[in-house]
Design a protein around this motif. Structure first.
Motif, PDB file in Angstrom:
ATOM      1  N   THR A 133      29.639 -12.081 -30.187  1.00 32.35           N
ATOM      2  CA  THR A 133      29.072 -12.323 -28.853  1.00 32.35           C
ATOM      3  C   THR A 133      29.270 -11.125 -27.925  1.00 32.35           C
ATOM      4  O   THR A 133      28.526 -10.974 -26.964  1.00 32.35           O
ATOM      5  N   ILE A 152      26.076 -20.607 -30.208  1.00 31.31           N
ATOM      6  CA  ILE A 152      27.306 -19.838 -30.390  1.00 31.31           C
ATOM      7  C   ILE A 152      28.185 -20.602 -31.380  1.00 31.31           C
ATOM      8  O   ILE A 152      28.391 -21.810 -31.231  1.00 31.31           O
ATOM      9  N   LEU A 153      28.668 -19.897 -32.368  1.00 29.77           N
ATOM     10  CA  LEU A 153      29.645 -20.468 -33.300  1.00 29.77           C
ATOM     11  C   LEU A 153      31.017 -20.022 -32.799  1.00 29.77           C
ATOM     12  O   LEU A 153      31.410 -18.869 -32.965  1.00 29.77           O
ATOM     13  N   ARG A 154      31.702 -20.950 -32.145  1.00 31.46           N
ATOM     14  CA  ARG A 154      32.954 -20.606 -31.483  1.00 31.46           C
ATOM     15  C   ARG A 154      34.074 -20.353 -32.489  1.00 31.46           C
ATOM     16  O   ARG A 154      34.278 -21.136 -33.399  1.00 31.46           O
ATOM     17  N   GLN A 155      34.755 -19.216 -32.295  1.00 33.10           N
ATOM     18  CA  GLN A 155      35.881 -18.811 -33.139  1.00 33.10           C
ATOM     19  C   GLN A 155      35.567 -19.004 -34.619  1.00 33.10           C
ATOM     20  O   GLN A 155      36.365 -19.507 -35.392  1.00 33.10           O
ATOM     21  N   HIS A 156      34.405 -18.556 -35.008  1.00 32.59           N
ATOM     22  CA  HIS A 156      33.871 -18.810 -36.351  1.00 32.59           C
ATOM     23  C   HIS A 156      34.453 -17.896 -37.426  1.00 32.59           C
ATOM     24  O   HIS A 156      34.485 -18.265 -38.598  1.00 32.59           O
ATOM     25  N   ASP A 165      33.958 -15.319 -31.576  1.00 33.12           N
ATOM     26  CA  ASP A 165      32.725 -16.096 -31.516  1.00 33.12           C
ATOM     27  C   ASP A 165      31.566 -15.280 -32.083  1.00 33.12           C
ATOM     28  O   ASP A 165      31.510 -14.063 -31.929  1.00 33.12           O
ATOM     29  N   THR A 167      27.235 -15.189 -32.158  1.00 35.33           N
ATOM     30  CA  THR A 167      25.978 -15.696 -31.628  1.00 35.33           C
ATOM     31  C   THR A 167      24.989 -15.765 -32.782  1.00 35.33           C
ATOM     32  O   THR A 167      24.990 -14.906 -33.654  1.00 35.33           O
TER      33      THR A 167
END
Length: 183
Positions: A133, A152-156, A165, A167
């Motif tokens: 991101t 957004i894939l948070r803390q992926h 994260d 995007t």
């Protein structure tokens, strides 16, 4: 593998002869920090090992990787790949451009060409890409390539020992066709 030509670029097969330039650009911290898989510091000789392994994956149909070269002088400026065929007809693209060539539209030009290749040659229905991101240069390439932001894939993923994260962008075949394949 196919050769892909755009107005300013030629996307061609990656070879071991590209190792020195790959290592030179991948060794730049500003390039490495934008990717999940380029280590920093980049190990000496690491590009030969990387190219050997990625060409093996390509022979096994898991990925197609292209050297991004400038048409005017055939100089390598980056890499772009698309995952191989699968039952779900979806593929991920990934790319990096050497820092001396940032901000000149080469990433967008290469991404558009590989998206076209993915739809028209590999018969995919969905092509997607992810970026940190905090890497707006990468997600602007996705936007300019016709991809739509999906979330957004948070803390992926983990990068340098910390969760980050991602995007997520994608384009569907029907969107590609709807744009008159003009992306």
């Amino acid at each position: 593998m196919d050769l892909i030509e755009t107005s300013r670029l030629i996307l061609r097969s990656l070879t071991l002869d590209d190792a020195l330039k790959v290592e030179e650009y991948a060794s730049d911290y500003d390039v490495a920090k934008t990717t999940l898989n380029i280590p920093h510091p980049y190990p000496e000789g690491g590009a030969r090992e990387f190219i050997t392994s990625i060409l093996e994956a390509e022979r096994n149909g898991k990925i197609a990787i292209f050297a991004i070269t400038k048409k005017e002088d055939n100089s390598l400026i980056g890499l772009i790949n698309i995952t191989g065929t699968n039952a779900n007809r979806r593929a991920e693209i990934g790319y990096w451009i050497g820092k001396p060539f940032w901000g000149k539209g080469y990433g967008t030009e290469a991404a558009r060409a590989v998206i076209k290749y993915g739809f028209e040659e590999l018969n995919h229905n969905r092509i997607y890409a992810l970026a940190f991101t905090d890497n707006p240069g990468s997600w602007r390439i996705m936007e300019k390539s016709g991809m739509k932001h999906e979330g957004i894939l948070r803390q992926h993923v983990m990068k340098d020992g910390r969760p980050v994260d991602l995007t997520y962008y994608a384009i569907l075949l029907e969107e590609y066709i709807g744009e008159g394949a003009a992306i």
